[in-house]
Scaffold this motif. Structure first.
Motif, PDB file in Angstrom:
ATOM      1  N   ALA A  40       1.068  -1.238  -0.205  1.00 50.43           N
ATOM      2  CA  ALA A  40      -0.053  -0.051   0.081  1.00 50.43           C
ATOM      3  C   ALA A  40       0.840   1.287  -0.555  1.00 50.43           C
ATOM      4  O   ALA A  40       0.415   2.046  -0.772  1.00 50.43           O
ATOM      5  CB  ALA A  40      -1.061  -0.127   1.696  1.00 50.43           C
ATOM      6  N   ARG A  43       2.663   2.167  -3.607  1.00 51.00           N
ATOM      7  CA  ARG A  43       1.243   1.887  -3.895  1.00 51.00           C
ATOM      8  C   ARG A  43       1.031   3.957  -4.083  1.00 51.00           C
ATOM      9  O   ARG A  43       1.592   4.357  -5.206  1.00 51.00           O
ATOM     10  CB  ARG A  43       0.004   2.008  -4.440  1.00 51.00           C
ATOM     11  CG  ARG A  43      -0.108   0.039  -4.780  1.00 51.00           C
ATOM     12  CD  ARG A  43      -1.270  -0.295  -4.786  1.00 51.00           C
ATOM     13  NE  ARG A  43      -1.980  -0.304  -3.547  1.00 51.00           N
ATOM     14  CZ  ARG A  43      -2.343  -0.903  -2.493  1.00 51.00           C
ATOM     15  NH1 ARG A  43      -1.224  -2.433  -3.351  1.00 51.00           N
ATOM     16  NH2 ARG A  43      -2.891  -1.488  -1.331  1.00 51.00           N
ATOM     17  N   HIS A 165      -1.618   3.232   6.634  1.00 51.74           N
ATOM     18  CA  HIS A 165      -1.154   2.031   6.329  1.00 51.74           C
ATOM     19  C   HIS A 165      -0.908   0.925   6.775  1.00 51.74           C
ATOM     20  O   HIS A 165      -1.391  -0.240   6.780  1.00 51.74           O
ATOM     21  CB  HIS A 165      -0.606   2.128   5.329  1.00 51.74           C
ATOM     22  CG  HIS A 165      -0.506   2.767   3.754  1.00 51.74           C
ATOM     23  ND1 HIS A 165      -1.802   2.923   2.844  1.00 51.74           N
ATOM     24  CD2 HIS A 165      -0.375   3.895   3.285  1.00 51.74           C
ATOM     25  CE1 HIS A 165      -2.494   3.934   2.651  1.00 51.74           C
ATOM     26  NE2 HIS A 165      -0.788   4.207   2.190  1.00 51.74           N
TER      27      HIS A 165
END
Length: 183
Positions: A40, A43, A165
């Motif tokens: 995550a 990204r 995250h």
């Protein structure tokens, strides 16, 4: 760097102590959570690089230089630039202070900013419109009068969301393992 851009160590310790007992019971959950958090965050870093003020083809190149590494037992995830030199087929490698420039150095310069050298005024390129346009985009240090390129700070912006995250990934992993174990 602003105070917000740094990870709050007390919050991380509180997070870790809260989940420590459960993570000992479910070591697989920890590895899954760390992997999900790392992906995550990767990204998010790619999105930050995409929003940075770079040339279109440079964005893809800088993204490809960033790598996600995991600990051998799934204990941590780290986003770092590669340590290799950028490949320029058929061209002489760039150098800085006599050493080949690495991908890690270029990423650091993009993240934090860097100085701009003065043009050799004996050459025609120094007086070209392309050079003048590029100089207008760079900043000017009022104290020294030297030009610099502002940092894009994509790592700094990503760091602010890394803790979110981590918490989300830990919650998801523990819910999955709790369902599997029937807890």
């Amino acid at each position: 760097m602003s105070r917000k851009a740094t990870l709050d160590r007390k919050a991380v310790q509180k997070f870790y102590s809260y989940w420590e007992d459960l993570m000992e019971d479910f070591p697989e959950a920890r590895a899954v959570a760390v992997k999900a958090m790392g992906e995550a965050t990767k990204r998010d870093l790619d999105a930050q690089i995409g929003r940075a003020d770079l040339e279109a083809d440079a964005k893809g190149t800088v993204r490809s230089w960033q790598e996600l590494r995991f600990g051998s037992r799934g204990g941590y995830a780290a986003l770092t630039p590669q340590k290799a030199s950028p490949v320029r087929p058929g061209k002489k490698p760039k150098s800085w202070h006599g050493q080949a420039v690495t991908v890690k150095q270029v990423t650091k310069w993009l993240e934090r900013g860097h100085g701009v050298r003065k043009a050799d005024t004996r050459k025609d390129y120094a007086w070209s419109t392309a050079r003048k346009n590029r100089n207008r985009r760079s900043g000017l240090n009022t104290a020294t009068g030297l030009r610099y390129v502002k940092g894009r700070m994509f790592y700094s912006w990503t760091k602010m969301k890394a803790q979110e995250h981590a918490i989300d990934a830990a919650n998801e992993a523990l819910e999955i393992f709790a369902e599997e174990k029937g807890v």
